[in-house]
Design a protein around this motif. Sequence first.
Motif, PDB file in Angstrom:
ATOM      1  N   VAL A 254       1.003  -1.283   0.096  1.00 37.77           N
ATOM      2  CA  VAL A 254       0.015   0.157   0.164  1.00 37.77           C
ATOM      3  C   VAL A 254       0.667   1.410   0.131  1.00 37.77           C
ATOM      4  O   VAL A 254       1.862   1.370   0.891  1.00 37.77           O
ATOM      5  N   HIS A 255       0.705   1.982  -0.859  1.00 36.85           N
ATOM      6  CA  HIS A 255       1.672   3.565  -1.142  1.00 36.85           C
ATOM      7  C   HIS A 255       0.763   4.465   0.010  1.00 36.85           C
ATOM      8  O   HIS A 255      -0.266   4.885  -0.557  1.00 36.85           O
ATOM      9  N   LYS A 256       1.523   4.438   0.967  1.00 38.46           N
ATOM     10  CA  LYS A 256       0.734   5.530   1.953  1.00 38.46           C
ATOM     11  C   LYS A 256       1.799   6.702   2.106  1.00 38.46           C
ATOM     12  O   LYS A 256       2.732   7.051   1.429  1.00 38.46           O
ATOM     13  N   LYS A 257       1.058   7.869   2.496  1.00 43.39           N
ATOM     14  CA  LYS A 257       1.977   9.204   2.711  1.00 43.39           C
ATOM     15  C   LYS A 257       3.153   9.065   3.714  1.00 43.39           C
ATOM     16  O   LYS A 257       3.022   8.434   4.639  1.00 43.39           O
ATOM     17  N   HIS A 258       4.211   9.536   3.086  1.00 47.40           N
ATOM     18  CA  HIS A 258       5.532   9.356   3.847  1.00 47.40           C
ATOM     19  C   HIS A 258       5.759  10.388   4.842  1.00 47.40           C
ATOM     20  O   HIS A 258       4.973  11.364   4.812  1.00 47.40           O
ATOM     21  N   GLY A 259       6.668  10.055   5.566  1.00 51.95           N
ATOM     22  CA  GLY A 259       6.738  11.045   6.861  1.00 51.95           C
ATOM     23  C   GLY A 259       7.824  12.261   6.417  1.00 51.95           C
ATOM     24  O   GLY A 259       8.008  12.499   5.295  1.00 51.95           O
ATOM     25  N   GLU A 260       8.364  12.582   7.504  1.00 50.23           N
ATOM     26  CA  GLU A 260       9.178  13.792   7.308  1.00 50.23           C
ATOM     27  C   GLU A 260      10.644  13.284   6.425  1.00 50.23           C
ATOM     28  O   GLU A 260      10.898  12.161   6.524  1.00 50.23           O
ATOM     29  N   LYS A 261      11.271  14.505   5.877  1.00 48.62           N
ATOM     30  CA  LYS A 261      12.623  14.007   5.356  1.00 48.62           C
ATOM     31  C   LYS A 261      13.576  13.700   6.348  1.00 48.62           C
ATOM     32  O   LYS A 261      13.818  14.319   7.669  1.00 48.62           O
ATOM     33  N   ILE A 262      14.468  12.674   6.348  1.00 51.34           N
ATOM     34  CA  ILE A 262      15.274  12.367   7.176  1.00 51.34           C
ATOM     35  C   ILE A 262      16.669  12.455   6.593  1.00 51.34           C
ATOM     36  O   ILE A 262      17.583  12.591   7.411  1.00 51.34           O
ATOM     37  N   VAL A 287      15.568  11.972   1.196  1.00 52.13           N
ATOM     38  CA  VAL A 287      14.904  10.765   1.509  1.00 52.13           C
ATOM     39  C   VAL A 287      13.806  10.970   2.767  1.00 52.13           C
ATOM     40  O   VAL A 287      14.365  11.510   3.611  1.00 52.13           O
ATOM     41  N   LYS A 288      12.647  10.426   2.402  1.00 49.25           N
ATOM     42  CA  LYS A 288      11.722  10.542   3.474  1.00 49.25           C
ATOM     43  C   LYS A 288      11.462   9.404   4.263  1.00 49.25           C
ATOM     44  O   LYS A 288      11.991   8.210   3.769  1.00 49.25           O
ATOM     45  N   ASP A 322      26.427  20.082   1.816  1.00 44.44           N
ATOM     46  CA  ASP A 322      26.022  19.827   3.233  1.00 44.44           C
ATOM     47  C   ASP A 322      25.208  18.254   3.063  1.00 44.44           C
ATOM     48  O   ASP A 322      24.314  18.137   2.117  1.00 44.44           O
ATOM     49  N   LEU A 323      25.126  17.841   4.281  1.00 51.23           N
ATOM     50  CA  LEU A 323      24.520  16.511   4.387  1.00 51.23           C
ATOM     51  C   LEU A 323      23.543  16.735   5.845  1.00 51.23           C
ATOM     52  O   LEU A 323      24.231  16.860   6.860  1.00 51.23           O
ATOM     53  N   VAL A 324      22.300  16.967   5.503  1.00 51.28           N
ATOM     54  CA  VAL A 324      21.355  17.149   6.491  1.00 51.28           C
ATOM     55  C   VAL A 324      20.558  15.877   6.933  1.00 51.28           C
ATOM     56  O   VAL A 324      20.089  15.169   6.108  1.00 51.28           O
ATOM     57  N   TRP A 325      20.804  15.362   8.209  1.00 53.34           N
ATOM     58  CA  TRP A 325      20.397  14.253   8.906  1.00 53.34           C
ATOM     59  C   TRP A 325      19.310  14.592   9.998  1.00 53.34           C
ATOM     60  O   TRP A 325      19.725  15.338  10.952  1.00 53.34           O
ATOM     61  N   ASN A 326      18.176  14.435   9.876  1.00 55.33           N
ATOM     62  CA  ASN A 326      17.318  14.718  10.733  1.00 55.33           C
ATOM     63  C   ASN A 326      17.113  16.186  11.374  1.00 55.33           C
ATOM     64  O   ASN A 326      17.159  16.591  12.234  1.00 55.33           O
ATOM     65  N   ASP A 327      17.158  16.975  10.158  1.00 58.25           N
ATOM     66  CA  ASP A 327      17.117  18.488  10.191  1.00 58.25           C
ATOM     67  C   ASP A 327      18.209  19.192  10.684  1.00 58.25           C
ATOM     68  O   ASP A 327      18.277  20.057  10.934  1.00 58.25           O
ATOM     69  N   SER A 328      19.460  18.421  10.859  1.00 54.91           N
ATOM     70  CA  SER A 328      20.631  19.132  11.199  1.00 54.91           C
ATOM     71  C   SER A 328      21.757  18.797  10.347  1.00 54.91           C
ATOM     72  O   SER A 328      21.921  17.757   9.959  1.00 54.91           O
ATOM     73  N   ILE A 329      22.512  19.766   9.992  1.00 54.86           N
ATOM     74  CA  ILE A 329      23.732  19.600   9.014  1.00 54.86           C
ATOM     75  C   ILE A 329      24.817  18.666   9.793  1.00 54.86           C
ATOM     76  O   ILE A 329      25.146  18.833  11.029  1.00 54.86           O
ATOM     77  N   ALA A 341      24.793   7.109  13.731  1.00 58.93           N
ATOM     78  CA  ALA A 341      23.540   7.956  13.595  1.00 58.93           C
ATOM     79  C   ALA A 341      22.385   7.476  13.092  1.00 58.93           C
ATOM     80  O   ALA A 341      21.136   7.776  12.975  1.00 58.93           O
ATOM     81  N   GLY A 342      22.563   6.003  12.559  1.00 57.48           N
ATOM     82  CA  GLY A 342      21.432   5.202  12.122  1.00 57.48           C
ATOM     83  C   GLY A 342      21.449   5.137  10.643  1.00 57.48           C
ATOM     84  O   GLY A 342      20.395   4.830  10.001  1.00 57.48           O
ATOM     85  N   ILE A 343      22.624   5.203   9.960  1.00 52.25           N
ATOM     86  CA  ILE A 343      22.711   4.720   8.624  1.00 52.25           C
ATOM     87  C   ILE A 343      23.750   3.297   8.363  1.00 52.25           C
ATOM     88  O   ILE A 343      24.779   3.272   8.877  1.00 52.25           O
ATOM     89  N   ALA A 344      22.872   2.628   7.584  1.00 53.79           N
ATOM     90  CA  ALA A 344      23.661   1.288   7.346  1.00 53.79           C
ATOM     91  C   ALA A 344      23.727   1.113   5.584  1.00 53.79           C
ATOM     92  O   ALA A 344      23.129   1.575   4.924  1.00 53.79           O
ATOM     93  N   TYR A 345      24.746   0.431   5.305  1.00 50.41           N
ATOM     94  CA  TYR A 345      25.015   0.060   3.917  1.00 50.41           C
ATOM     95  C   TYR A 345      25.287  -1.175   3.521  1.00 50.41           C
ATOM     96  O   TYR A 345      26.266  -2.006   4.003  1.00 50.41           O
ATOM     97  N   VAL A 346      24.356  -1.749   2.552  1.00 54.96           N
ATOM     98  CA  VAL A 346      24.969  -3.134   2.135  1.00 54.96           C
ATOM     99  C   VAL A 346      25.403  -2.974   0.911  1.00 54.96           C
ATOM    100  O   VAL A 346      24.878  -2.612   0.005  1.00 54.96           O
ATOM    101  N   THR A 347      26.679  -3.523   1.117  1.00 58.42           N
ATOM    102  CA  THR A 347      27.558  -3.237  -0.341  1.00 58.42           C
ATOM    103  C   THR A 347      27.140  -4.142  -1.425  1.00 58.42           C
ATOM    104  O   THR A 347      26.492  -5.182  -1.363  1.00 58.42           O
ATOM    105  N   GLU A 348      27.233  -3.701  -2.728  1.00 56.28           N
ATOM    106  CA  GLU A 348      27.101  -4.469  -3.605  1.00 56.28           C
ATOM    107  C   GLU A 348      27.976  -5.717  -4.270  1.00 56.28           C
ATOM    108  O   GLU A 348      27.519  -6.663  -4.808  1.00 56.28           O
ATOM    109  N   ASP A 349      29.236  -5.828  -3.228  1.00 57.72           N
ATOM    110  CA  ASP A 349      30.141  -6.868  -3.390  1.00 57.72           C
ATOM    111  C   ASP A 349      30.079  -7.694  -1.960  1.00 57.72           C
ATOM    112  O   ASP A 349      30.866  -7.559  -1.430  1.00 57.72           O
ATOM    113  N   ARG A 350      28.992  -8.457  -1.834  1.00 53.31           N
ATOM    114  CA  ARG A 350      28.887  -9.177  -0.856  1.00 53.31           C
ATOM    115  C   ARG A 350      29.934 -10.189  -0.356  1.00 53.31           C
ATOM    116  O   ARG A 350      30.377 -10.254   0.648  1.00 53.31           O
ATOM    117  N   LYS A 351      30.703 -10.888  -1.625  1.00 52.06           N
ATOM    118  CA  LYS A 351      31.640 -11.654  -1.018  1.00 52.06           C
ATOM    119  C   LYS A 351      33.005 -11.108  -0.724  1.00 52.06           C
ATOM    120  O   LYS A 351      33.773 -11.710   0.075  1.00 52.06           O
TER     121      LYS A 351
END
Length: 506
Positions: A254-262, A287-288, A322-329, A341-351
């Motif tokens: 279900v495409h619902k309304k998204h929240g604030e920008k993070i 990104v919201k 500028d990188l703004v995370w949760n309304d703060s530079i 801060a709460g950012i995770a990255y799943v790499t394209e090269d898992r091996k």
Amino acid sequence: MNKYILEMNDISKEFTGVKALSDVNFKVEEGEIHCLIGENGAGKSTLMKVLSGVYPYGTYTGDIVFEGEVQQFNKISDSVNAGIAIIYQELALFPDLTVYENIFAGNEIKQGGFIDWNKTIVEAKKLLKKVNLEVNPDTLVKDLSVGKRQLVEIAKALSKEVKLLILDEPTAALNEDDSENLLLLLKELKKQGITCIMISHKLKEVISIADKATVIRDGKTICTLDAKKEVISESTIIKNMVGREIEDIYPKRVHKKHGEKILELHDWSAYDPQLGRQVVKNVNLHVKKGEIVGIAGLMGSGRTELALSIFGNAKSYKLEGDLVWNDSITNLKHTKDAIKAGIAYVTEDRKDDGLFLLQDIKSNISAANLKGISDKGVINVNEEIKVGEQYKDSLHIKASSLEQLVGNLSGGNQQKVSIGKWLFVGPKLLILDEPTRGIDVGAKFEIYTVMNKLIEAGLSIVMISSELGEVLGMSNRVYVMAQGQIKGELSIEEASQEKIMELATQ
């Protein structure tokens, strides 16, 4: 009518039951520039590796006919000796050797059993003139720009009396001037009787240089366009490149309304000191909360570099903007700052970059958050097992036990372990780089289902993908990248494979 210098007839190639090439037919006339086009994963590079002997005779079916004779190339040197040279996007030069040493590496000019360096330098100067490169042959390759290194590679090929020159994405890392010079050189080499095959995603370049263009899609030959018989247009190429319906493998949500920008990026740029150029240029995006943002683009467009610059600048780029995370530079100087801060990255090269293949499932899942299973600096084994079981069950990881080595899992289950590893750190934003590369349709569906559950729980996802169907099937919005820049932002309602490809090939 010119005779065919190359005929590849009914070429098929499989990897562990997956058919990478299926009865491909590819013919190149003597003295022409023939472009080979297709999406990432279409089979272009596999076909050229068959031709060059990387995949030796007997590992594929079909015939390679070069200069009228059926060939059985068992190694790369066999194709080189026949007069075929291939230049890959990742250049195979020795940076700490001189230009002339690189040009004749493996093909040294000898006199009485010893290398004749004087003659080597004289011949190197002739070849450099032939490729319009004005540099001192004594110059170390590491001191040359990428564009000049590309020309040294071509000079090296010409030193072996090449008859068929293959270039794999030759302008991907070049600026406009260097790209233009290279294309002019290919036209000049054509006048000298050298036949060229060029693999390229840049359709404007294809149109400007190709005598013929063959499109490959899903490991099959779709068509060959002849500039002498018809105008080769971008729209015609794109239609043949992406002419398939999106597979019905994307779970409904279900495409619902998204929240604030993070997350917001303002005029965000990244300079790579090793490459000596910008890899991300003046990017603006947001990104919201609770949405999937797709990042589309072709190989070398800067998608992964963008992700790494956000994820604590993992490659130590020189950053601007500028990188703004949760309304703060925010200044995320290290990957641990991004994780905190709460950012995770799943790499394209898992091996190579994402997993410890010689360790078991539970060790991999806990690897990015050992504090979460530790008491006073000591790992609580029971807690590690508990966490491992939790993600094994929730992600439907198919394995005999938590002690199974990750290297022995299927690609799809390895990817689930990689995702579980990063979910355990409790992110608010999950960056997925090619999340379903190299896995089967069933595993894809399961990963898509996990993604939907995550955003329903309020997580945000940035998904980098080369599969246009995946981008359209899973994203709420799409940013399209090319040459390190955002070329366009599309709502999912207005996005289409054709629109994305048009932007990606600018």
